[in-house]
Write a protein that holds these residues in place. Sequence first.
Motif, PDB file in Angstrom:
ATOM      1  N   ARG A 150       0.837  -1.199   0.000  1.00  0.00           N
ATOM      2  CA  ARG A 150       0.000   0.000   0.000  1.00  0.00           C
ATOM      3  C   ARG A 150       0.876   1.255   0.000  1.00  0.00           C
ATOM      4  O   ARG A 150       0.611   2.209  -0.730  1.00  0.00           O
ATOM      5  N   ALA A 209       2.389   1.659  -3.436  1.00  0.00           N
ATOM      6  CA  ALA A 209       1.385   2.124  -4.399  1.00  0.00           C
ATOM      7  C   ALA A 209       1.101   3.615  -4.214  1.00  0.00           C
ATOM      8  O   ALA A 209       0.999   4.357  -5.200  1.00  0.00           O
ATOM      9  N   TRP A 210       0.965   4.066  -2.962  1.00  0.00           N
ATOM     10  CA  TRP A 210       0.753   5.489  -2.707  1.00  0.00           C
ATOM     11  C   TRP A 210       1.931   6.313  -3.209  1.00  0.00           C
ATOM     12  O   TRP A 210       1.756   7.387  -3.790  1.00  0.00           O
ATOM     13  N   THR A 238      -3.634   6.019   8.318  1.00  0.00           N
ATOM     14  CA  THR A 238      -3.493   4.587   8.542  1.00  0.00           C
ATOM     15  C   THR A 238      -3.017   4.349   9.954  1.00  0.00           C
ATOM     16  O   THR A 238      -1.993   4.875  10.376  1.00  0.00           O
TER      17      THR A 238
END
Length: 63
Positions: free
Chosen positions: A3, A6-7, A46
């Motif tokens: 994640r 990807a960010w 997050t």
Amino acid sequence: MLRAAAWTVGLFGAGMIICRLFPLYWTEPVVLFGLGIAFLAVSARTGVRPRRPRAVAAKEAAA
């Protein structure tokens, strides 16, 4: 971890596109500042998930 990767790729890709669309001398510093703010916002959003102790998980699996 995926994640975060990807960010990172997505935000820097968007930053590159913005810098290419607006080729002014002040665009890159503004985009880099915006990327920093976006990374702070994403990392603050997050949270850490609570983990169960292994002994409890093993007992539940055995039952």
